[in-house]
Design a protein around this motif. Structure first.
Motif, short mmCIF file in Angstrom:
data_model
loop_
_atom_site.label_atom_id
_atom_site.label_comp_id
_atom_site.label_asym_id
_atom_site.label_seq_id
_atom_site.Cartn_x
_atom_site.Cartn_y
_atom_site.Cartn_z
N SER A 6 0.82 -1.20 0.00
CA SER A 6 0.00 0.00 0.00
C SER A 6 0.86 1.26 0.00
CB SER A 6 -0.92 0.00 1.22
OG SER A 6 -1.67 1.20 1.30
N GLU A 7 1.94 1.24 0.80
CA GLU A 7 2.83 2.40 0.87
C GLU A 7 3.64 2.56 -0.41
OE1 GLU A 7 2.79 4.59 3.74
OE2 GLU A 7 0.98 3.36 3.79
N THR A 8 4.15 1.46 -0.96
CA THR A 8 4.97 1.55 -2.16
C THR A 8 4.13 1.95 -3.37
OG1 THR A 8 4.77 -0.84 -2.52
CG2 THR A 8 6.73 -0.06 -1.36
N GLU A 9 2.88 1.53 -3.41
CA GLU A 9 2.00 1.95 -4.51
C GLU A 9 1.80 3.46 -4.48
OE1 GLU A 9 -1.60 -0.26 -4.22
OE2 GLU A 9 -0.78 -2.06 -5.17
N LYS A 10 1.66 3.99 -3.28
CA LYS A 10 1.50 5.44 -3.16
C LYS A 10 2.76 6.16 -3.65
CE LYS A 10 -0.48 6.82 0.58
NZ LYS A 10 -0.76 7.25 1.98
N ALA A 11 3.92 5.63 -3.26
CA ALA A 11 5.19 6.22 -3.70
C ALA A 11 5.36 6.09 -5.21
CB ALA A 11 6.35 5.54 -2.98
N ALA A 12 4.94 4.96 -5.76
CA ALA A 12 5.08 4.73 -7.20
C ALA A 12 4.22 5.70 -8.00
CB ALA A 12 4.70 3.29 -7.54
N LYS A 13 3.02 5.96 -7.53
CA LYS A 13 2.14 6.89 -8.22
C LYS A 13 2.72 8.30 -8.22
CE LYS A 13 -2.16 4.34 -7.40
NZ LYS A 13 -3.45 4.31 -6.67
N GLU A 14 3.38 8.68 -7.13
CA GLU A 14 4.02 9.99 -7.08
C GLU A 14 5.20 10.04 -8.04
OE1 GLU A 14 4.91 11.71 -3.37
OE2 GLU A 14 2.88 11.49 -2.57
N SER A 15 5.97 8.96 -8.09
CA SER A 15 7.09 8.88 -9.02
C SER A 15 6.59 8.94 -10.45
CB SER A 15 7.87 7.57 -8.79
OG SER A 15 8.94 7.45 -9.69
N GLY A 16 5.50 8.23 -10.73
CA GLY A 16 4.90 8.26 -12.06
C GLY A 16 4.42 9.64 -12.44
N GLN A 17 3.88 10.38 -11.47
CA GLN A 17 3.40 11.73 -11.75
C GLN A 17 4.56 12.65 -12.09
OE1 GLN A 17 0.13 12.78 -12.04
NE2 GLN A 17 1.21 14.53 -12.90
N LYS A 18 5.69 12.46 -11.43
CA LYS A 18 6.88 13.26 -11.75
C LYS A 18 7.34 12.99 -13.18
CE LYS A 18 8.60 13.48 -6.98
NZ LYS A 18 9.68 13.04 -6.04
N LEU A 19 7.30 11.71 -13.57
CA LEU A 19 7.64 11.38 -14.96
C LEU A 19 6.65 12.01 -15.93
CD1 LEU A 19 8.62 7.58 -14.91
CD2 LEU A 19 10.09 9.50 -15.50
N ALA A 20 5.38 11.96 -15.57
CA ALA A 20 4.35 12.54 -16.43
C ALA A 20 4.57 14.04 -16.60
CB ALA A 20 2.97 12.27 -15.84
N ASP A 21 4.93 14.73 -15.52
CA ASP A 21 5.18 16.16 -15.59
C ASP A 21 6.37 16.47 -16.50
OD1 ASP A 21 3.10 16.58 -13.85
OD2 ASP A 21 4.37 16.75 -12.07
N GLN A 22 7.37 15.58 -16.47
CA GLN A 22 8.54 15.77 -17.31
C GLN A 22 8.22 15.51 -18.78
OE1 GLN A 22 11.47 13.11 -15.63
NE2 GLN A 22 11.58 14.23 -13.71
N MET A 23 7.19 14.73 -19.04
CA MET A 23 6.81 14.40 -20.42
C MET A 23 6.00 15.52 -21.07
SD MET A 23 8.07 11.40 -20.96
CE MET A 23 7.19 10.71 -22.36
N ARG A 24 5.55 16.47 -20.29
CA ARG A 24 4.70 17.52 -20.83
C ARG A 24 5.54 18.72 -21.26
NH1 ARG A 24 1.22 16.27 -15.93
NH2 ARG A 24 -0.29 14.75 -16.67
N PRO A 25 5.10 19.47 -22.31
CA PRO A 25 3.86 19.21 -23.05
C PRO A 25 3.96 17.99 -23.98
CG PRO A 25 5.03 21.02 -24.03
CD PRO A 25 5.79 20.67 -22.79
N VAL A 26 5.11 17.81 -24.61
CA VAL A 26 5.29 16.63 -25.46
C VAL A 26 6.77 16.21 -25.41
CG1 VAL A 26 5.21 15.68 -27.79
CG2 VAL A 26 3.43 17.25 -27.06
N PHE A 27 6.98 14.97 -25.04
CA PHE A 27 8.34 14.41 -25.07
C PHE A 27 8.28 13.24 -26.05
CE2 PHE A 27 11.85 11.71 -23.80
CZ PHE A 27 12.85 12.63 -23.52
N PRO A 28 8.77 13.44 -27.27
CA PRO A 28 8.61 12.42 -28.30
C PRO A 28 9.38 11.14 -27.99
CG PRO A 28 10.11 14.13 -29.05
CD PRO A 28 9.51 14.62 -27.76
N TYR A 29 8.84 10.06 -28.49
CA TYR A 29 9.48 8.75 -28.30
C TYR A 29 10.90 8.75 -28.85
CZ TYR A 29 10.70 3.93 -29.42
OH TYR A 29 11.36 2.74 -29.55
N ARG A 30 11.11 9.40 -29.98
CA ARG A 30 12.44 9.37 -30.60
C ARG A 30 13.49 10.03 -29.70
NH1 ARG A 30 9.49 13.13 -33.49
NH2 ARG A 30 10.28 15.28 -33.47
N ALA A 31 13.09 11.02 -28.91
CA ALA A 31 14.04 11.65 -27.99
C ALA A 31 14.41 10.68 -26.88
CB ALA A 31 13.44 12.93 -27.41
N PHE A 32 13.41 9.94 -26.39
CA PHE A 32 13.66 8.94 -25.35
C PHE A 32 14.58 7.85 -25.91
CE2 PHE A 32 12.59 4.96 -23.15
CZ PHE A 32 12.78 5.34 -21.82
#
Length: 214
Positions: free
Chosen positions: A84-110
């Motif tokens: 339960s605790e690690t899922e909460k941490a993972a969602k926050e980590s995922g949100q940080k990644l999502a913020d970094q992907m905005r507005p658009v981070f193309p696949y080719r750059a990755f």
């Protein structure tokens, strides 16, 4: 040392809420003590990334799990609480990644920077990756030595490895829909290596992401 500067910074609050003030404080204090012991007795061999990975996530999770078992919780109950605790941490980590992907981070750059990504996420101290193929719409590679696998076995709690696998899968969802993470067999499931794939998101992926956001 305590949990405030880790990915489980919210553990004290949650422990008090779930277990009550008295027992919650006892559990948190004991977990913090064990976490400190693990952190200060480890030889990180000069790898700052490896040190951060252990201190921010791995040791906090192991310390909390071991503490719950010491307080008499059954293995399945302790795993559930830790998950339960690690899922909460993972969602926050995922949100940080999502913020970094905005507005658009193309696949080719990755794809163009995937070697740097692997070196950062899976440093040689603790990990061994091989077989990188980054062509077209797919990036594939193997993890032949996994820090989660080796560390949890070292401390006698290999069952936690699956919890860390779930953490990574959930955190990597932050890359979608531009980039989708897929995993085949894993060391935790008895395979010879972890089979990782990052592929370019499709229209279907974008449509499903849009639907979830509604």
């Amino acid at each position: 040392m305590n949990y405030e500067n880790t990915d489980l910074y919210f553990l004290k609050r949650d422990a008090l809420r779930v277990f009550g003030d008295e027992e919650g404080k006892q559990i948190y204090d004991r977990a913090s003590k064990l976490y400190t012991e693990l952190a200060v007795t480890t030889d990180y061999q000069g790898s700052r990334t490896y040190e951060i990975q252990l201190k921010r996530l791995v040791y906090p999770v192991i310390a909390y799990y071991k503490t719950l078992l010491a307080f008499g919780f059954r293995l399945d109950a302790a795993l559930g609480l830790v998950r339960s605790e690690t899922e909460k941490a993972a969602k926050e980590s995922g949100q940080k990644l999502a913020d970094q992907m905005r507005p658009v981070f193309p696949y080719r750059a990755f794809r163009g920077n995937v070697k740097n990504f692997i070196e950062y996420k899976f440093p040689a101290r603790g990990w061994k990756s091989a077989g990188l193929h980054a062509r077209g719409s797919k990036i594939t590679f193997r993890i032949e030595q996994c820090m989660y696998d080796s560390i949890t076995k070292k401390f006698g709690c290999p069952e936690l490895c699956l919890v860390f696998c779930e953490y990574e899968k959930l955190a990597f969802k932050g890359l979608s829909p531009q980039i989708v993470f897929e995993c085949g067999g894993t060391l935790a499931n008895g395979h010879d290596y972890c089979d990782f794939c990052f592929r370019k998101g499709t229209r279907k992926d974008r449509a499903e992401a849009h639907k979830r956001a509604e």
